[in-house]
Design a protein around this motif. Structure first.
Motif, PDB file in Angstrom:
ATOM      1  N   ASN A 138      36.162 -21.972 -15.670  1.00 19.33           N
ATOM      2  CA  ASN A 138      37.203 -21.559 -16.686  1.00 19.33           C
ATOM      3  C   ASN A 138      37.673 -20.107 -16.741  1.00 19.33           C
ATOM      4  O   ASN A 138      38.714 -19.779 -16.803  1.00 19.33           O
ATOM      5  CB  ASN A 138      37.042 -21.948 -18.357  1.00 19.33           C
ATOM      6  N   GLN A 139      36.623 -19.229 -16.864  1.00 19.87           N
ATOM      7  CA  GLN A 139      36.624 -17.643 -16.571  1.00 19.87           C
ATOM      8  C   GLN A 139      37.311 -17.266 -15.517  1.00 19.87           C
ATOM      9  O   GLN A 139      38.291 -16.590 -15.632  1.00 19.87           O
ATOM     10  CB  GLN A 139      35.382 -17.200 -17.002  1.00 19.87           C
ATOM     11  N   TYR A 140      36.929 -17.923 -14.374  1.00 21.83           N
ATOM     12  CA  TYR A 140      37.400 -17.473 -13.035  1.00 21.83           C
ATOM     13  C   TYR A 140      38.840 -17.691 -12.944  1.00 21.83           C
ATOM     14  O   TYR A 140      39.661 -17.266 -12.038  1.00 21.83           O
ATOM     15  CB  TYR A 140      36.294 -18.168 -11.910  1.00 21.83           C
ATOM     16  N   LYS A 141      39.214 -18.918 -13.642  1.00 24.82           N
ATOM     17  CA  LYS A 141      40.519 -19.267 -13.414  1.00 24.82           C
ATOM     18  C   LYS A 141      41.634 -18.014 -13.813  1.00 24.82           C
ATOM     19  O   LYS A 141      42.578 -17.925 -13.185  1.00 24.82           O
ATOM     20  CB  LYS A 141      40.745 -20.751 -14.169  1.00 24.82           C
ATOM     21  N   ASN A 142      40.967 -17.381 -14.914  1.00 20.20           N
ATOM     22  CA  ASN A 142      41.984 -16.317 -15.463  1.00 20.20           C
ATOM     23  C   ASN A 142      41.866 -15.201 -14.995  1.00 20.20           C
ATOM     24  O   ASN A 142      42.699 -14.075 -15.251  1.00 20.20           O
ATOM     25  CB  ASN A 142      42.093 -16.351 -17.120  1.00 20.20           C
TER      26      ASN A 142
END
Length: 364
Positions: A146-150
């Motif tokens: 989820n962090q890497y997505k943004n």
């Protein structure tokens, strides 16, 4: 728009030294408690005013970190200034000042002795073998999906860019230096100046702005710069403890003891943070905070990070045992809800502990 140069700033605190020494299964580390025990055993002058204050605080409280020591020093300087103002005789005032400064220096040298006791040349060789090169190559590896997505940083990377690593070692030892040091060829190829591999997506997570996967490997130009803003063990008198007084220039007045005590306490003044460190931090595209308590004694640094985050930079902060470090960083926004709201989505917290190990970075 592609960046031709990226700057990554790593702010490394005492948690790093503790973790790496524990990973080597050594008997001693660099905790405040262990220094206190060392001081209690080896300090000959038990009438040292700073030691007496440390001893009293340890008796009354259970807090056990270096920030407590720096806050204690700040309080002792305040008390000493008040005491000196009550002394009318100049010679008595001078004597009291000199005794306090000698007490400070004595503790400073005892701290250097303690670090030399804990960190031997053989340990430095062991740390060099651990090699932090992998940490820098896969710097984004411990983010969640989820962090890497943004995060935007991967989209700024590509082949042939320059990536400069600025490592700010807040510790007095050179464990950080030895961990990150590797002797790489600045010109390994006849037709290229690239010397480093960077993996923008070590775990093949989806990202809104890039389509890289774990096989993506960029050939880039890199450089590494290591700084010791708080001093070095090899120069005991360079070791800085204290706060940031935010005094741009101290009054140059002979025998102004109060002024000299405030100046001695001011880490930002002696490290010349505004002149030497601020220009580097202002160019940082990505910050990494590891092993820090994010305490108020280093408030100058956290405000610089916040300022740069508001301009579009991003932050990875490693939070050992969930100490709410993101909330601590945001507390330095100065009450500005607008800035807080603007930057909080650019802070990525990497939670870990002894049971939840890191897999890509700081894997000692």
């Amino acid at each position: 728009m592609e960046e031709k140069q990226l700057n990554v700033s790593l702010l490394i605190g005492n948690g790093f030294d503790i973790a790496i020494l524990e990973s080597l299964k050594l008997k001693y580390t660099t905790t405040y408690k262990e220094f206190y025990d060392y001081l209690t055993y080896f300090l000959v002058n038990k009438n040292n005013s700073i030691y007496m204050a440390i001893n009293e605080k340890k008796t009354l409280e259970t807090d056990d970190n270096w920030m407590d020591y720096e806050l204690l020093l700040s309080e002792l300087v305040k008390q000493k200034i008040e005491a000196l103002e009550r002394i009318s005789n100049f010679q008595n005032k001078k004597k009291q000042y000199e005794v306090f400064v000698e007490d400070w220096k004595e503790i400073q040298y005892m701290f250097a002795d303690f670090l030399n006791h804990v960190i031997t040349p053989d340990i430095l060789k062991q740390v060099t073998q651990l090699s932090g090169k992998g940490t820098l190559e896969r710097l984004l590896g411990d983010l969640t999906a989820n962090q890497y997505k943004n995060i935007e940083f991967p989209s700024k990377t590509t082949h042939y860019i320059e990536m400069d690593f600025h490592i700010f070692n807040f510790n007095y030892s050179s464990l950080v230096d030895n961990y990150f040091y590797w002797l790489f060829d600045y010109h390994p190829y006849n037709v290229s100046t690239n010397n480093f591999n960077f993996f923008p997506n070590p775990r093949s997570f989806p990202n809104l702005k890039s389509r890289y996967d774990q096989k993506t490997k960029f050939f880039i130009r890199s450089s590494m710069n290591i700084y010791h803003p708080h001093g070095r063990l090899s120069i005991p008198e360079s070791i800085l403890f204290g706060m940031t007084n935010d005094i741009p220039a101290y009054i140059k007045e002979k025998n102004n003891f109060n002024n000299e005590l405030l100046q001695k306490l001011d880490k930002a003044y002696w490290a010349r943070l505004d002149d030497k460190m601020q220009p580097i931090l202002e160019k940082s595209d990505l910050f990494v905070i590891f092993g820090q308590s994010v305490g108020e004694s280093d408030e100058w640094w956290w405000r610089q990070v916040i300022h740069r985050l508001a301009e579009g930079s991003e932050l990875l902060i490693y939070d050992f045992k969930k100490n709410s470090l993101k909330e601590k960083i945001l507390s330095y926004c100065g009450g500005s809800k607008e800035i807080k709201k603007e930057i909080e989505d650019r802070i990525y917290v990497i939670d870990f502990d002894n049971s939840k190990k890191l897999k890509y970075t700081f894997t000692f």
